[in-house]
Design an enzyme around this catalytic site. Sequence first.
Site, mmCIF file in Angstrom:
data_model
loop_
_atom_site.group_PDB
_atom_site.id
_atom_site.type_symbol
_atom_site.label_atom_id
_atom_site.label_comp_id
_atom_site.label_asym_id
_atom_site.label_seq_id
_atom_site.Cartn_x
_atom_site.Cartn_y
_atom_site.Cartn_z
ATOM 1 N N ASP A 219 0.907 -1.273 0.014
ATOM 2 C CA ASP A 219 0.022 0.147 -0.014
ATOM 3 C C ASP A 219 0.978 1.314 -0.038
ATOM 4 O O ASP A 219 2.019 1.241 0.599
ATOM 5 C CB ASP A 219 -0.950 -0.038 1.250
ATOM 6 N N ASP B 51 -6.828 -1.401 -4.508
ATOM 7 C CA ASP B 51 -7.947 -0.979 -3.500
ATOM 8 C C ASP B 51 -8.811 -0.192 -4.203
ATOM 9 O O ASP B 51 -9.886 -0.193 -3.983
ATOM 10 C CB ASP B 51 -7.494 -0.468 -2.248
#
Length: 186
Positions: free
Chosen positions: A138, A157
């Site tokens: 991330d 995401d």
Amino acid sequence: MSSEQDAGTTVEPDTPPLPPRRGLLLVLVALVVVTADIITKIIVVATLEGERPVRVLGGLAYLQLVRNPGAAFSMATGMTWVLSLIALAVAGAIVWILPRLRSAGWAVGLGLVLAGALGNLSDRIFRAPGPLRGHVIDFVSVFAPNAEKFPVFNVADSAITIGGALIVLMALLGRDYDGRSTRAAT
């Protein structure tokens, strides 16, 4: 008999043809987004490893490397293998729908969800600490660094979120994945 029928042609009733299958659109969306997800993760690992968060857009976002062993909001951190199985099930369900897909909106939405599932699944399979236990890369933190205001996320995401919202919108509009309307005719 009409001259058309004499010539060996048949007259079809006035029914609109079904829209073409949208499987190609789904696959193209998924390929573009998975590619973007993989490329951004390679760049982030190569440039942000061990670095402080980088402020961009006047502090609207921060770029930083976070290795996430769980799902969104760092939930289920000890269940990476379960998240991998869920991603595989999602991909399987989308492939199962593919032959009946006739809605462009659903094709884009499902393509985004598929791309997100595959993007994060690839991290879980190929990244440390090992297969089906790998940590997802991330790298975007909005409004503040270190997930102070919102969880750190990635392209995959974002694709899952946008694809899911599009699918909900299609359902609210009464459009089914196979091109039919789910609203009653009035």
